[in-house]
Design a protein around this motif. Structure first.
Motif: not given
Length: 70
Positions: A24-37, A39-52
């Motif tokens: 953030d201090d060097n103003n580096v922005a992500p060149v691409e953002e993609k959703p990534v799934e 799997n949580s073994m603790v909650y036995l669920q799938r989560f979708t997050v955005t990878a930068k």
């Protein structure tokens, strides 16, 4: 090649929080953002997050002062 915050913190000795502040201090922005799934073994669920993805040349230039993990 592109890096995520997780890949960077695994390769160089820097925490994810400090890395995010550095980017953030060097103003580096992500060149691409993609959703990534995740799997949580603790909650036995799938989560979708955005990878930068950040450009490798910019990241490697910023990380010159940090030692690599062995």
């Amino acid at each position: 090649m592109k890096y995520t915050v997780t890949n960077i913190s695994k390769r160089w000795k820097i925490s994810k929080t400090k890395l995010q502040v550095l980017l953030d201090d060097n103003n580096v922005a992500p060149v691409e953002e993609k959703p990534v799934e995740i799997n949580s073994m603790v909650y036995l669920q799938r989560f979708t997050v955005t990878a930068k993805y950040y450009e490798s040349a910019v990241v490697e230039d910023l990380m010159k002062v940090f030692p690599k993990r062995t």
